[in-house]
Write a protein that holds these residues in place. Structure first.
Motif, PDB file in Angstrom:
ATOM      1  N   ALA A   1       0.824  -1.211   0.000  1.00  0.00           N
ATOM      2  CA  ALA A   1       0.000   0.000   0.000  1.00  0.00           C
ATOM      3  C   ALA A   1       0.854   1.256   0.000  1.00  0.00           C
ATOM      4  O   ALA A   1       0.579   2.220  -0.734  1.00  0.00           O
ATOM      5  CB  ALA A   1      -0.937  -0.009   1.213  1.00  0.00           C
ATOM      6  N   LEU A   2       1.905   1.274   0.806  1.00  0.00           N
ATOM      7  CA  LEU A   2       2.785   2.440   0.869  1.00  0.00           C
ATOM      8  C   LEU A   2       3.542   2.642  -0.442  1.00  0.00           C
ATOM      9  O   LEU A   2       3.677   3.767  -0.934  1.00  0.00           O
ATOM     10  CB  LEU A   2       3.768   2.292   2.026  1.00  0.00           C
ATOM     11  N   ILE A   3       4.032   1.550  -1.007  1.00  0.00           N
ATOM     12  CA  ILE A   3       4.749   1.660  -2.284  1.00  0.00           C
ATOM     13  C   ILE A   3       3.804   2.140  -3.380  1.00  0.00           C
ATOM     14  O   ILE A   3       4.148   3.024  -4.185  1.00  0.00           O
ATOM     15  CB  ILE A   3       5.382   0.312  -2.675  1.00  0.00           C
TER      16      ILE A   3
ATOM     17  N   SER B   1      11.135   3.608   2.634  1.00  0.00           N
ATOM     18  CA  SER B   1      10.630   3.253   3.963  1.00  0.00           C
ATOM     19  C   SER B   1       9.716   2.037   3.892  1.00  0.00           C
ATOM     20  O   SER B   1       9.770   1.155   4.759  1.00  0.00           O
ATOM     21  CB  SER B   1       9.870   4.449   4.568  1.00  0.00           C
ATOM     22  N   ALA B   2       8.880   2.005   2.859  1.00  0.00           N
ATOM     23  CA  ALA B   2       8.001   0.846   2.681  1.00  0.00           C
ATOM     24  C   ALA B   2       8.825  -0.417   2.421  1.00  0.00           C
ATOM     25  O   ALA B   2       8.485  -1.500   2.910  1.00  0.00           O
ATOM     26  CB  ALA B   2       7.043   1.099   1.524  1.00  0.00           C
ATOM     27  N   ALA B   3       9.901  -0.267   1.665  1.00  0.00           N
ATOM     28  CA  ALA B   3      10.771  -1.413   1.388  1.00  0.00           C
ATOM     29  C   ALA B   3      11.397  -1.931   2.679  1.00  0.00           C
ATOM     30  O   ALA B   3      11.465  -3.145   2.920  1.00  0.00           O
ATOM     31  CB  ALA B   3      11.863  -1.000   0.403  1.00  0.00           C
TER      32      ALA B   3
ATOM     33  N   LEU C   1      -5.811  -1.471  -0.500  1.00  0.00           N
ATOM     34  CA  LEU C   1      -5.544  -0.519   0.576  1.00  0.00           C
ATOM     35  C   LEU C   1      -4.783   0.691   0.052  1.00  0.00           C
ATOM     36  O   LEU C   1      -5.002   1.831   0.496  1.00  0.00           O
ATOM     37  CB  LEU C   1      -4.737  -1.216   1.681  1.00  0.00           C
ATOM     38  N   GLY C   2      -3.893   0.468  -0.903  1.00  0.00           N
ATOM     39  CA  GLY C   2      -3.119   1.560  -1.486  1.00  0.00           C
ATOM     40  C   GLY C   2      -3.981   2.574  -2.215  1.00  0.00           C
ATOM     41  O   GLY C   2      -3.702   3.779  -2.190  1.00  0.00           O
ATOM     42  N   VAL C   3      -5.042   2.105  -2.869  1.00  0.00           N
ATOM     43  CA  VAL C   3      -5.969   3.016  -3.552  1.00  0.00           C
ATOM     44  C   VAL C   3      -6.632   3.948  -2.535  1.00  0.00           C
ATOM     45  O   VAL C   3      -6.752   5.158  -2.757  1.00  0.00           O
ATOM     46  CB  VAL C   3      -7.041   2.220  -4.321  1.00  0.00           C
ATOM     47  N   ILE C   4      -7.045   3.382  -1.398  1.00  0.00           N
ATOM     48  CA  ILE C   4      -7.677   4.188  -0.341  1.00  0.00           C
ATOM     49  C   ILE C   4      -6.686   5.192   0.237  1.00  0.00           C
ATOM     50  O   ILE C   4      -7.000   6.377   0.404  1.00  0.00           O
ATOM     51  CB  ILE C   4      -8.219   3.259   0.768  1.00  0.00           C
ATOM     52  N   LEU C   5      -5.460   4.722   0.522  1.00  0.00           N
ATOM     53  CA  LEU C   5      -4.439   5.609   1.085  1.00  0.00           C
ATOM     54  C   LEU C   5      -4.051   6.700   0.093  1.00  0.00           C
ATOM     55  O   LEU C   5      -3.837   7.863   0.478  1.00  0.00           O
ATOM     56  CB  LEU C   5      -3.208   4.781   1.475  1.00  0.00           C
ATOM     57  N   HIS C   6      -3.973   6.347  -1.171  1.00  0.00           N
ATOM     58  CA  HIS C   6      -3.640   7.323  -2.220  1.00  0.00           C
ATOM     59  C   HIS C   6      -4.681   8.437  -2.277  1.00  0.00           C
ATOM     60  O   HIS C   6      -4.349   9.623  -2.383  1.00  0.00           O
ATOM     61  CB  HIS C   6      -3.548   6.590  -3.563  1.00  0.00           C
ATOM     62  N   ARG C   7      -5.939   8.066  -2.196  1.00  0.00           N
ATOM     63  CA  ARG C   7      -7.007   9.071  -2.222  1.00  0.00           C
ATOM     64  C   ARG C   7      -6.937   9.981  -0.999  1.00  0.00           C
ATOM     65  O   ARG C   7      -7.164  11.193  -1.087  1.00  0.00           O
ATOM     66  CB  ARG C   7      -8.367   8.375  -2.284  1.00  0.00           C
ATOM     67  N   PHE C   8      -6.621   9.395   0.157  1.00  0.00           N
ATOM     68  CA  PHE C   8      -6.499  10.203   1.369  1.00  0.00           C
ATOM     69  C   PHE C   8      -5.370  11.216   1.230  1.00  0.00           C
ATOM     70  O   PHE C   8      -5.532  12.401   1.561  1.00  0.00           O
ATOM     71  CB  PHE C   8      -6.237   9.295   2.574  1.00  0.00           C
TER      72      PHE C   8
END
Length: 852
Positions: free
Chosen positions: A501-503, A730-732, A789-796
């Motif tokens: 998600a972070l990446i 950091s995600a890595a 989850l990444g799509v949601i975090l990206h929108r936020f």
């Protein structure tokens, strides 16, 4: 003595399990550094700006009047209780020679206390005919020290009316606390409606009869910090007090103007001689009937370009800081729980022995509490050091292309440090306590025997006979093992999902930001070039320009438009610069500007019923078709604009109107001060040559090529790349720590099982695959979950990180999903390679020994 042995055992355990200790350390450090770093970046930004304002004594309030401020008005301001300084100044808008640039020129005296200037080169003006220019004009190589500049004006506005001399020598370049934004210098009364720079000349070089504005500071605000609630509350009160003190000034000023007009009329009549009495009476009556009451405007610092938005950007960082570290801390807590639980289970024999020897539960638990506490405290110290020093610099530098402020001032924030340490302790010490308390409930005899393996159970997949019967033996073993160790399965999936998600968010931000230039300059703004024109150009220059355009065969179309800068205003919303855009021929607009709905793609057509406004402007002011929006012109006159439709747009704010609606709102015919040009298939070299020919024409004030504007914007947004890189790195690191830790636990828990299959003749690679089939499957499940989850975090992040004048394109390209998945698989593969070496070193005889 027994306590001393207990403490020795604690530190020996750390030495024996360095990998486990370091993995807990690493994941806590990542969470603490991310939280403290991003959380402190916002306050550090505000502290940097507030210190800059205080050093240069930025005014608290600014007072302006449509007919200027006389000495009587200045005295009224000085008489207001609590006023520290009243600094009257002259100002005027001019063209800087033949550059086409518009400057806001301010007066300067050596004893000025407010709105100081930070020199970047040269010195401040000392003698008549000297000028200091905006620093960005030097950076853009528009002017240099020693250059000579002649002021120019528009039709009906000659520089001689405001200045004693028109020609100046550049003696310095400076920055002003009134203009912290790199690109925005506010509105202008001349030209295209926006200023390009500020300039400073000696007060004696102005010839205006009255001051144009006055700056105020107050005694009780001197010790307060900008952007704080206490400061804002005081300024709000002082603003009301100043407005109350000046409520009679418009009438008094009107009387002054009438008296001046009458005196002038008498003087003119006396000079003419004949019929003096009749002329004086007529002039007096005419003079008294013409002037309208002046208007007085009192504004706080938010009137300065970028002042309020800078705080909003800092607050956005704090909002992001409240979300991103949650991933790290949540995963840290889960991994720590799994790790400490495994550590306690490994120590069952020792716990049972100590219990049998008479050690109390708290003594036994101390080992695990100290282990977890040392890991979290040491990680917190390192994380806070990295967070408070590295991240503010990183984030501030990303914003440096938008603001011209000094280097960031970094501070230590005790509240953030305490929160970080407490959360870290909860993640480790609390989990250690929970895990050890569960084991300590058993008596010594039970603890001194190995924990009974979990009983075999039918898994859900077995109920689907048609599928289960088709699986191979190895596939069935893999499925059973996954459901046998449910906790580890969920930990792995959650950890990998957080990493993915972070990446994906990092790559998604790159996609969103990177696509703006393409969508805006080419997709929406379809014109190839914009030419700003002088209104007061000579007839010969106008004819020459028309001939130049007609003879250039590459030009396929032209459209005359009015572009005028105004300020949108509403309570509770930062003032926004809005560009009024009026095409002379609305039918031709679609060839130059594509107005459409972003979601449906439906075209937006101009009508005489209202204006089409851009999407971000509608979002900021919460207006929809049918609503009205207030805009102010350069004289602070308010006008109500009815919203007819909303159009897609990503950079700056626009209001598109028909000529008829413009006339209806503003009470005057549009003056077309800009021409849009279309041409195709031309390279940079041709544009450069064509631009030189245009600029040489007397009617042309400024030439802007869409290709150049797009590239400049991309260059500005490139400063965000480093933030995205840090996010991905950091995600890595998170993925590596999580996968390594959980895989290590997996191997440790099943060492007897793995030794058994080794004894049965499995090769090393087969043993590795026996474990990694599960890891690969869990990693794939984590990647799928993390993509959602990444799509949601990206929108936020998009919703919180957007600038007021910019809208990010809400998209993630398909290749970004692939990159995120491949990187996660890469990290998983690296961990597997390390674990393969460990599996090869398993000592089968030792592992299979009975503990009896």
């Amino acid at each position: 003595m027994k306590k001393r042995a207990l403490w020795k055992d604690v530190f020996r355990e750390i030495g024996r399990t360095k990998a486990r200790f370091l993995s807990i350390f690493a994941i806590i450090m990542l969470g603490v550094s991310f939280f403290s770093g991003i959380k402190s970046a916002g306050p550090d930004m505000l502290d940097t700006a507030a210190t800059y304002y205080k050093d240069l004594q930025l005014m608290d309030l600014r007072v302006q009047s449509t007919y200027g401020l006389s000495e009587q008005g200045i005295e009224k301001l000085r008489d207001i209780p609590g006023v520290q300084t009243v600094q009257p100044v002259y100002s005027s808008d001019v063209f800087l020679g033949d550059s086409g640039l518009i400057a806001k020129v301010y007066s300067y005296k050596d004893d000025n206390e407010l709105n100081g200037y930070k020199l970047a080169a040269g010195r401040l003006p000392e003698a008549s005919g000297e000028i200091v220019l905006d620093e960005h004009l030097r950076e853009d190589k528009k002017f240099a020290l020693g250059d000579s500049i002649t002021f120019g004006g528009e039709a009906g506005e000659k520089p001689e009316q405001s200045f004693r001399t028109k020609t100046y020598t550049v003696v310095g370049f400076a920055k002003s606390p009134q203009y912290i934004e790199t690109a925005n210098r506010g509105t202008s009364r001349i030209g295209k409606g926006t200023a390009d720079a500020f300039a400073v000349i000696p007060e004696g070089d102005f010839s205006l009869p009255v001051y144009t504005e006055a700056y105020l500071s107050f005694k009780d605000t001197a010790a307060l910090t900008a952007y704080t609630p206490a400061y804002d509350k005081l300024i709000e009160r002082h603003l009301s007090e100043v407005e109350e003190a000046l409520k009679d000034y418009p009438a008094q000023r009107l009387e002054e103007l009438k008296a001046e007009a009458v005196a002038a009329a008498k003087q003119a009549a006396a000079q003419q001689g004949a019929q003096q009495g009749t002329q004086q009476q007529a002039a007096s009556a005419a003079a008294q009937s013409q002037p309208e009451p002046p208007k007085v405007y009192v504004a706080d610092r938010t009137i300065n370009p970028g002042y309020a938005e800078y705080k909003d950007n800092a607050d956005r960082l704090s909002a992001i800081a409240s979300a991103f570290p949650v991933f790290f801390f949540l995963i840290a807590a889960l991994v720590s729980l799994t790790t400490m639980t495994r550590m306690v289970e490994e120590q069952r024999l020792q716990i049972g022995t100590m219990k049998a020897l008479g050690y109390g539960a708290m003594d036994i638990m101390t080992k695990f509490l100290v282990y977890g506490t040392l890991a979290s405290l040491s990680a917190s110290v390192v994380g806070l050091a990295v967070g408070f020093t590295f991240f503010p610099d990183l984030i501030y530098n990303a914003y440096s292309s938008l603001y011209n402020l000094p280097d960031v001032i970094k501070s230590f924030y005790m509240d953030y440090a305490v929160v970080s340490i407490l959360v870290a302790l909860v993640c480790t010490t609390m989990t250690a306590m929970i895990a050890s308390r569960v084991e300590l409930r058993s008596n010594a005899s039970v603890l001194m025997r190995p924990k009974a393996p979990k009983s075999g159970q039918r898994i859900m997949l077995e109920r689907f006979k048609f599928l289960w019967t088709r699986l191979s033996f190895v596939q069935k073993v893999t499925a059973r093992n996954l459901f046998r160790y449910k906790q580890r399965m969920f930990m792995t999936v959650i950890g990998v999902a957080g990493c993915t998600a972070l990446i994906l968010t990092g790559f998604g931000l790159k996609d969103s930001i990177g696509s703006i230039a393409e969508r805006q300059f080419g997709g929406i703004m379809k014109y190839s070039a914009l030419v700003a024109l002088h209104d007061n150009a000579a007839a010969a220059d106008q004819a020459s320009y028309k001939e130049l355009i007609e003879q250039e065969t590459a030009v396929t179309g032209t459209l005359n438009v009015l572009q005028e800068a105004m300020t949108a205003r509403a309570k509770g919303v930062n003032d926004q610069e809005v560009r009024i855009f009026v095409p002379s021929d609305t039918a031709e607009l679609a060839s130059f500007v594509h107005l459409k709905d972003r979601s449906t793609g439906k075209p937006r057509v101009l009508s005489d019923e209202g204006a089409v406004i851009t999407e971000k402007l509608a979002k900021l002011y919460n207006v929809a078709p049918g609503d009205t929006l207030t805009v102010l012109d350069s004289n602070n006159e308010p006008f109500q604009i009815k919203v007819a439709a909303v159009t897609e747009n990503y950079v700056l704010h626009y209001m598109y109107m028909t000529p008829a609606y413009y006339t209806e709102v503003f009470g005057k015919e549009p003056v077309y001060n800009t021409q849009l040009l279309n041409y195709g298939g031309k390279d940079k070299k041709w544009e450069s040559t064509f631009g030189e020919r245009l600029t040489a024409n007397g009617q042309v004030a400024l030439v802007s090529f869409s290709s150049g504007v797009g590239e400049a914007f991309e260059g500005t947004m490139d400063s965000m790349d480093i933030v995205i890189v840090v996010l991905i790195v950091s995600a890595a690191a998170l993925a590596f720590v999580v996968l390594y830790n959980l895989t290590n636990i997996n191997v440790s828990e099943r060492v007897r099982e793995l030794s058994t299959i080794k004894v049965l003749g499995f090769y090393d690679k087969e043993v590795t695959l026996y474990i990694y089939r599960e890891n690969i499957l869990l990693t794939l499940l984590g990647i799928l979950s993390g993509s959602a989850l990444g799509v949601i975090l990206h929108r936020f992040v998009l919703s919180t990180a957007e600038l007021d004048a910019t809208m990010f394109a809400p998209l993630i390209k398909g290749q970004s999903y692939i990159y995120a998945a491949l990187l996660t698989l890469l990290f998983s593969g690296i961990v597997m390679a390390f674990m393969h070496m460990k599996l090869k070193r398993i000592h089968m005889i030792e592992a299979l020994k009975s503990v009896e």
